[in-house]
Design a protein around this motif. Structure first.
Motif, PDB file in Angstrom:
ATOM      1  N   HIS A 243      41.783  40.443  12.557  1.00  0.00           N
ATOM      2  CA  HIS A 243      42.165  40.534  11.146  1.00  0.00           C
ATOM      3  C   HIS A 243      42.836  39.257  10.647  1.00  0.00           C
ATOM      4  CE1 HIS A 243      41.934  45.193  10.575  1.00  0.00           C
ATOM      5  NE2 HIS A 243      40.750  44.593  10.557  1.00  0.00           N
ATOM      6  N   MET A 244      43.587  38.591  11.493  1.00  0.00           N
ATOM      7  CA  MET A 244      44.173  37.311  11.069  1.00  0.00           C
ATOM      8  C   MET A 244      43.081  36.259  10.857  1.00  0.00           C
ATOM      9  SD  MET A 244      47.393  37.803  10.650  1.00  0.00           S
ATOM     10  CE  MET A 244      47.005  39.481  10.128  1.00  0.00           C
ATOM     11  N   GLN A 245      42.087  36.263  11.718  1.00  0.00           N
ATOM     12  CA  GLN A 245      40.957  35.355  11.524  1.00  0.00           C
ATOM     13  C   GLN A 245      40.218  35.705  10.229  1.00  0.00           C
ATOM     14  OE1 GLN A 245      37.531  35.763  14.179  1.00  0.00           O
ATOM     15  NE2 GLN A 245      37.251  33.538  14.209  1.00  0.00           N
ATOM     16  N   ASP A 246      40.085  37.003   9.953  1.00  0.00           N
ATOM     17  CA  ASP A 246      39.370  37.456   8.747  1.00  0.00           C
ATOM     18  C   ASP A 246      39.997  36.918   7.460  1.00  0.00           C
ATOM     19  OD1 ASP A 246      37.597  38.862  10.313  1.00  0.00           O
ATOM     20  OD2 ASP A 246      38.414  40.850   9.846  1.00  0.00           O
ATOM     21  N   ILE A 247      41.334  36.791   7.434  1.00  0.00           N
ATOM     22  CA  ILE A 247      41.992  36.298   6.209  1.00  0.00           C
ATOM     23  C   ILE A 247      42.209  34.781   6.248  1.00  0.00           C
ATOM     24  CG2 ILE A 247      43.107  38.519   5.757  1.00  0.00           C
ATOM     25  CD1 ILE A 247      45.776  37.213   6.712  1.00  0.00           C
ATOM     26  N   GLY A 248      41.632  34.134   7.259  1.00  0.00           N
ATOM     27  CA  GLY A 248      41.690  32.673   7.325  1.00  0.00           C
ATOM     28  C   GLY A 248      42.967  32.116   7.924  1.00  0.00           C
ATOM     29  N   HIS A 249      43.720  32.950   8.631  1.00  0.00           N
ATOM     30  CA  HIS A 249      44.971  32.509   9.251  1.00  0.00           C
ATOM     31  C   HIS A 249      45.039  32.997  10.695  1.00  0.00           C
ATOM     32  CE1 HIS A 249      46.669  31.017   5.487  1.00  0.00           C
ATOM     33  NE2 HIS A 249      46.185  32.106   4.911  1.00  0.00           N
ATOM     34  N   PRO A 250      44.221  32.393  11.586  1.00  0.00           N
ATOM     35  CA  PRO A 250      44.198  32.868  12.979  1.00  0.00           C
ATOM     36  C   PRO A 250      45.557  32.716  13.663  1.00  0.00           C
ATOM     37  CG  PRO A 250      42.985  30.804  12.737  1.00  0.00           C
ATOM     38  CD  PRO A 250      43.290  31.276  11.362  1.00  0.00           C
ATOM     39  N   VAL A 251      45.792  33.581  14.644  1.00  0.00           N
ATOM     40  CA  VAL A 251      47.035  33.525  15.422  1.00  0.00           C
ATOM     41  C   VAL A 251      47.082  32.200  16.186  1.00  0.00           C
ATOM     42  CG1 VAL A 251      48.338  34.602  17.310  1.00  0.00           C
ATOM     43  CG2 VAL A 251      47.135  36.036  15.641  1.00  0.00           C
ATOM     44  N   VAL A 252      48.240  31.552  16.144  1.00  0.00           N
ATOM     45  CA  VAL A 252      48.440  30.278  16.854  1.00  0.00           C
ATOM     46  C   VAL A 252      48.036  30.442  18.326  1.00  0.00           C
ATOM     47  CG1 VAL A 252      50.261  28.772  17.775  1.00  0.00           C
ATOM     48  CG2 VAL A 252      50.209  29.348  15.335  1.00  0.00           C
ATOM     49  N   GLY A 253      47.289  29.469  18.839  1.00  0.00           N
ATOM     50  CA  GLY A 253      46.887  29.478  20.246  1.00  0.00           C
ATOM     51  C   GLY A 253      45.701  30.368  20.556  1.00  0.00           C
ATOM     52  N   ASP A 254      45.125  31.017  19.536  1.00  0.00           N
ATOM     53  CA  ASP A 254      44.035  31.970  19.759  1.00  0.00           C
ATOM     54  C   ASP A 254      42.682  31.320  19.507  1.00  0.00           C
ATOM     55  OD1 ASP A 254      42.685  34.273  20.311  1.00  0.00           O
ATOM     56  OD2 ASP A 254      43.410  35.399  18.573  1.00  0.00           O
ATOM     57  N   LYS A 255      42.285  30.460  20.431  1.00  0.00           N
ATOM     58  CA  LYS A 255      41.027  29.716  20.297  1.00  0.00           C
ATOM     59  C   LYS A 255      39.831  30.666  20.154  1.00  0.00           C
ATOM     60  CE  LYS A 255      38.294  26.138  22.648  1.00  0.00           C
ATOM     61  NZ  LYS A 255      38.176  25.311  23.875  1.00  0.00           N
ATOM     62  N   LYS A 256      39.879  31.803  20.845  1.00  0.00           N
ATOM     63  CA  LYS A 256      38.784  32.773  20.820  1.00  0.00           C
ATOM     64  C   LYS A 256      38.506  33.266  19.404  1.00  0.00           C
ATOM     65  CE  LYS A 256      37.288  37.067  23.088  1.00  0.00           C
ATOM     66  NZ  LYS A 256      37.650  38.096  24.097  1.00  0.00           N
ATOM     67  N   TYR A 257      39.573  33.346  18.598  1.00  0.00           N
ATOM     68  CA  TYR A 257      39.422  33.846  17.232  1.00  0.00           C
ATOM     69  C   TYR A 257      39.786  32.791  16.190  1.00  0.00           C
ATOM     70  CZ  TYR A 257      38.654  38.411  19.329  1.00  0.00           C
ATOM     71  OH  TYR A 257      38.135  39.456  20.063  1.00  0.00           O
ATOM     72  N   GLY A 258      39.383  31.553  16.465  1.00  0.00           N
ATOM     73  CA  GLY A 258      39.396  30.534  15.419  1.00  0.00           C
ATOM     74  C   GLY A 258      40.592  29.608  15.327  1.00  0.00           C
ATOM     75  N   ALA A 259      41.598  29.752  16.208  1.00  0.00           N
ATOM     76  CA  ALA A 259      42.777  28.883  16.107  1.00  0.00           C
ATOM     77  C   ALA A 259      42.444  27.454  16.525  1.00  0.00           C
ATOM     78  CB  ALA A 259      43.909  29.416  16.975  1.00  0.00           C
ATOM     79  N   LYS A 260      43.091  26.502  15.840  1.00  0.00           N
ATOM     80  CA  LYS A 260      42.875  25.082  16.154  1.00  0.00           C
ATOM     81  C   LYS A 260      44.125  24.457  16.777  1.00  0.00           C
ATOM     82  CE  LYS A 260      39.401  24.318  12.527  1.00  0.00           C
ATOM     83  NZ  LYS A 260      39.221  25.746  12.208  1.00  0.00           N
ATOM     84  N   THR A 261      45.241  25.205  16.796  1.00  0.00           N
ATOM     85  CA  THR A 261      46.493  24.638  17.304  1.00  0.00           C
ATOM     86  C   THR A 261      46.981  25.369  18.553  1.00  0.00           C
ATOM     87  OG1 THR A 261      47.879  26.122  16.005  1.00  0.00           O
ATOM     88  CG2 THR A 261      47.224  24.059  14.958  1.00  0.00           C
ATOM     89  N   LYS A 262      47.775  24.650  19.338  1.00  0.00           N
ATOM     90  CA  LYS A 262      48.480  25.232  20.492  1.00  0.00           C
ATOM     91  C   LYS A 262      49.966  24.904  20.338  1.00  0.00           C
ATOM     92  CE  LYS A 262      44.628  24.729  23.738  1.00  0.00           C
ATOM     93  NZ  LYS A 262      44.207  24.126  25.030  1.00  0.00           N
ATOM     94  N   ALA A 263      50.501  25.231  19.178  1.00  0.00           N
ATOM     95  CA  ALA A 263      51.846  24.783  18.803  1.00  0.00           C
ATOM     96  C   ALA A 263      52.941  25.270  19.734  1.00  0.00           C
ATOM     97  CB  ALA A 263      52.156  25.229  17.371  1.00  0.00           C
ATOM     98  N   ILE A 264      52.738  26.427  20.393  1.00  0.00           N
ATOM     99  CA  ILE A 264      53.813  26.961  21.248  1.00  0.00           C
ATOM    100  C   ILE A 264      53.374  27.151  22.697  1.00  0.00           C
ATOM    101  CG2 ILE A 264      55.008  28.075  19.317  1.00  0.00           C
ATOM    102  CD1 ILE A 264      53.737  30.733  20.166  1.00  0.00           C
TER     103      ILE A 264
END
Length: 303
Positions: A243-264
């Motif tokens: 659902h976070m990917q669906d609204i264009g805001h993937p969970v940080v560190g979640d490469k599987k669902y579209g995240a581009k950052t590993k901030a933590i």
């Protein structure tokens, strides 16, 4: 206070009783500790403050033998430190509630053979009774931290799973997501399906899959991240992540669902609150954990 008594302060808090004749643990404690009520003594067991021969015991009917030593006080450190990636928040005759750290598997799949929360808790209950078992009620992803529960019998497991929607009163997660979420709060609803590669996704067709509903509220936001409080109305596999990917805001560190950052350095998802009706007593129990400090790092300087 006299300083020379300081080093022995913790030792003084531990009270020890020698068992003279066979007895069950709870009656023995009630007889030995005359200044505490029955509920207070039960609470000592629940909070894992009672040891028999330096091993933590929580079962009321644990059978004591002559010559054993029952200790009460700050005597649970040795077992707690032997557990990796988890801490027990509550235990009684029916359930165990834990706080799991990110990186620990809830339970291993058939292909995996590594340390899991399930395996450690099974070993824990068998220190009191070799026939004891624990049963999986729900899971947290390996990289998700937070509160989860196990049952101590098949009957309790079935009751919890069959009535999960009625028994669970609150499931609150904290999610650190990429980007600034513009709507201060909202609800995401979709039908979730699983692909052949075991990845969950929202189907474009109504009634196609499992209905999933997620409510969110923005707690804090900075230039590139938002911290959300997320309430689950349904508990589907990877629901928040999809659902976070669906609204264009993937969970940080979640490469599987579209995240581009590993901030933590881990997945930005934490199961903060679990509240439910106890399957045996009907009592409302609520467990809340702190927001992981790592989640706040990327938000420093946020308004």
């Amino acid at each position: 206070m006299n300083k020379k008594n300081h080093p022995n302060r913790n030792q003084a808090k531990v009270k020890r009783y020698t068992v003279k004749e066979p007895a069950e643990l709870l009656p023995f404690l009630l007889k030995s500790i005359s200044n505490l009520s029955r509920n207070a003594v039960k609470s000592l067991l629940t909070r894992r403050q009672v040891s028999v021969n330096d091993r933590v015991v929580t079962a009321h009917n644990f059978l004591l033998q002559p010559g054993q030593t029952v200790s009460i006080g700050n005597n649970r450190a040795s077992e707690e430190t032997s557990m990796v990636g988890l801490a027990i928040l509550h235990e009684d005759e029916d359930i165990i509630v834990i706080r799991k750290e990110a990186g620990l598997l809830s339970i291993a799949s058939s292909q995996e053979n590594e340390l899991t929360a399930y395996r450690q808790l099974m070993a824990h209950v068998r220190t009191q009774n070799p026939k004891s078992r624990i049963f999986v009620v729900h899971r947290l992803d390996r990289d998700t931290s937070g509160v989860m529960m196990f049952a101590k019998s098949k009957d309790v497991q079935q009751k919890l799973q069959n009535s999960w929607q009625d028994i669970v009163r609150e499931r609150t997660y904290i999610a650190l997501v990429e980007g600034v979420v513009k709507k201060p709060e909202g609800t995401i609803s979709s039908w979730l399906k699983e692909s052949k590669t075991l990845k969950m996704y929202s189907s474009p067709y109504p009634n196609d899959g499992q209905h999933a509903v997620t409510h969110y509220k923005v707690i804090q936001a900075s230039q590139g991240f938002s911290l959300l409080e997320v309430h689950l109305e349904t508990g589907r596999k990877n629901q928040i992540r999809v659902h976070m990917q669906d609204i264009g805001h993937p969970v940080v560190g979640d490469k599987k669902y579209g995240a581009k950052t590993k901030a933590i350095g881990r997945l930005g998802l934490h199961a903060r609150v679990l509240a439910f009706l106890h399957p045996a007593t009907g009592e409302l129990l609520r467990f809340e954990t702190d927001i992981p400090r790592a989640f706040l790092g990327p938000l420093r300087g946020a308004k």
